[in-house]
Scaffold this motif. Structure first.
Motif, PDB file in Angstrom:
ATOM      1  N   GLU A  45      38.345  36.839  32.128  1.00  0.00           N
ATOM      2  CA  GLU A  45      38.429  36.357  32.849  1.00  0.00           C
ATOM      3  C   GLU A  45      39.285  35.768  33.639  1.00  0.00           C
ATOM      4  OE1 GLU A  45      35.581  34.923  36.526  1.00  0.00           O
ATOM      5  OE2 GLU A  45      34.811  34.646  34.041  1.00  0.00           O
ATOM      6  N   TYR A  49      43.567  35.709  35.785  1.00  0.00           N
ATOM      7  CA  TYR A  49      43.741  34.568  36.838  1.00  0.00           C
ATOM      8  C   TYR A  49      45.005  34.386  36.653  1.00  0.00           C
ATOM      9  CZ  TYR A  49      39.050  34.719  39.614  1.00  0.00           C
ATOM     10  OH  TYR A  49      38.645  35.474  40.308  1.00  0.00           O
ATOM     11  N   LYS A  84      31.016  28.394  31.197  1.00  0.00           N
ATOM     12  CA  LYS A  84      31.676  29.186  30.500  1.00  0.00           C
ATOM     13  C   LYS A  84      32.272  29.626  28.978  1.00  0.00           C
ATOM     14  CE  LYS A  84      33.142  31.046  34.433  1.00  0.00           C
ATOM     15  NZ  LYS A  84      32.789  33.027  34.551  1.00  0.00           N
ATOM     16  N   THR A 264      43.001  40.245  41.666  1.00  0.00           N
ATOM     17  CA  THR A 264      42.184  40.980  40.769  1.00  0.00           C
ATOM     18  C   THR A 264      42.235  41.643  40.220  1.00  0.00           C
ATOM     19  OG1 THR A 264      40.098  43.662  41.848  1.00  0.00           O
ATOM     20  CG2 THR A 264      42.228  43.726  42.842  1.00  0.00           C
ATOM     21  N   GLN A 294      36.612  43.806  31.657  1.00  0.00           N
ATOM     22  CA  GLN A 294      35.843  42.903  32.000  1.00  0.00           C
ATOM     23  C   GLN A 294      36.066  42.578  33.212  1.00  0.00           C
ATOM     24  OE1 GLN A 294      33.674  40.688  31.749  1.00  0.00           O
ATOM     25  NE2 GLN A 294      34.187  39.490  33.317  1.00  0.00           N
ATOM     26  N   ALA A 296      37.540  41.192  36.982  1.00  0.00           N
ATOM     27  CA  ALA A 296      37.304  39.213  37.902  1.00  0.00           C
ATOM     28  C   ALA A 296      38.031  39.924  39.308  1.00  0.00           C
ATOM     29  CB  ALA A 296      37.837  38.446  36.419  1.00  0.00           C
ATOM     30  N   SER A 297      37.705  39.404  40.427  1.00  0.00           N
ATOM     31  CA  SER A 297      38.410  39.313  41.324  1.00  0.00           C
ATOM     32  C   SER A 297      37.670  38.069  41.834  1.00  0.00           C
ATOM     33  CB  SER A 297      38.143  40.120  41.462  1.00  0.00           C
ATOM     34  OG  SER A 297      36.681  40.732  42.442  1.00  0.00           O
ATOM     35  N   GLU A 322      38.913  30.551  40.614  1.00  0.00           N
ATOM     36  CA  GLU A 322      37.771  30.988  39.744  1.00  0.00           C
ATOM     37  C   GLU A 322      38.199  29.727  38.646  1.00  0.00           C
ATOM     38  OE1 GLU A 322      34.159  30.901  37.737  1.00  0.00           O
ATOM     39  OE2 GLU A 322      34.364  31.717  40.064  1.00  0.00           O
TER      40      GLU A 322
END
Length: 335
Positions: A45, A49, A84, A264, A294, A296-297, A322
């Protein structure tokens, strides 16, 4: 326990400790897959990002023939993200995996970002004749890393009025038993170029779309405690960034910019190779045992500044999402 360069060999040009991850396979494919999902999810994740940033340093699109070549460096932090850096491992959720100390009781263990060390686990058959003990892997924090780095070369060229195309690239790098590479493409459209007075407006407004692919491979055949061949991990990260950007313009030396967008992405990490029988929970030869994915967005926002000194420019920005990211760029260009 042996240290292996797994995580950042797949996500950036540096090393991380993931000691013992391959040891989990002795507990069987299902237990190994479940553990790998929880262990790798946060670092995947953070990587999604991180590599999604750096697509722009102004909303003012380049004119026809204008270009810029940049070296982009990202630092995606997780120092204060305790949620995390660890996950709760409950032996009741696993077929064979248990703790040496206080067996049967759930406890927090490190993710790929964490720093919980010295957690001993074991697998044992019903007869007690087979027992294998090993240490669960720690993560980046145990190596004093509080960020996930990434970097690449990026080029931007102005086309028709208001349209700019972008490309980013990291040539395939090899170190030890790891390989990593990156590529991507993007578009920026400056809406203020449609206005008759665009040259005297104090600000520019643009839309930016960018796609990034990061892929890596790590061969751990020589470190594996399970016999076999060509044992390796292959990872692929695919991300999209959709942003609206505003910036100052026509200031000779320094300008400011900011944007709001949506990131995303998806990661796919494949454990590949041949793994031969080793213990009652791994009773037959297995080829390409499992994959973990995985998604993630989320919304992101950034603020930055760009300093221009002739052909040479530098920019810096902070992106809030995030996993927040600091981006620094060294740019050479001609408008």
């Amino acid at each position: 326990m042996k240290k292996i360069t797994l995580l950042l060999a797949l996500i950036a040009v540096t090393y991380a400790k993931a000691q013992g991850l391959n040891s989990i396979l002795v507990a069987g494919v299902e237990d190994a897959e479940q553990f790998a999902n929880s262990y790798l999810a946060p670092v995947s994740e953070a990587s999604i990002y991180g590599i999604s940033n750096g697509w722009y340093n102004t909303a003012d699109a380049k004119p026809l023939g204008g270009f810029e070549i940049s070296v982009i460096l990202n630092s995606t932090g997780f120092k204060n993200k305790d949620d995390k850096k660890a996950f709760l491992l409950d032996p009741a959720d696993y077929e064979n995996l248990d703790f040496v100390e206080n067996p049967g009781q759930a406890r927090l263990v490190a993710t790929g970002l964490g720093d919980i060390e010295g957690v001993e686990a074991f697998v044992e058959d019903d007869s007690g004749l087979f027992r294998e003990e090993f240490e669960l892997p720690t993560g980046l924090s145990a190596e004093d890393f509080n960020f996930v780095p990434s970097g690449y070369i990026q080029a931007s060229v102005g086309l028709v009025k208001g349209l700019e195309v972008k490309a980013r690239f990291l040539p395939k790098l090899k170190f030890d038993d790891a390989k990593i590479g990156l590529f991507g493409a993007g578009l920026q459209y400056d809406f203020t170029k449609m206005l008759p007075a665009d040259k005297i407006l104090p600000v520019a407004i643009s839309a930016v779309i960018g796609y990034t692919n990061l892929n890596g491979e790590y061969d751990f055949t020589e470190l594996s405690i399970i016999d076999g061949s060509d044992q390796r991990v292959e990872a692929s990260f695919n991300t999209w960034n959709f942003s609206a950007v505003v910036s100052t313009r026509n200031i000779p030396v320094i300008n400011f910019y900011g944007g709001i967008g949506y990131i995303t992405g998806k990661s796919d990490i494949d454990f590949l190779g041949t793994y031969e029988a080793n213990g009652p929970f791994f009773s037959e030869t297995v080829v390409d045992p499992f994959s973990v994915s995985q998604n993630a967005s989320g919304v992101s926002a950034n603020l930055g500044t760009k300093l221009k000194l002739g052909f040479f420019r530098i920019n810096a920005e902070y992106n809030i999402s995030e996993f927040s990211t600091f981006t620094f760029g060294i740019n050479f260009g001609f408008r």
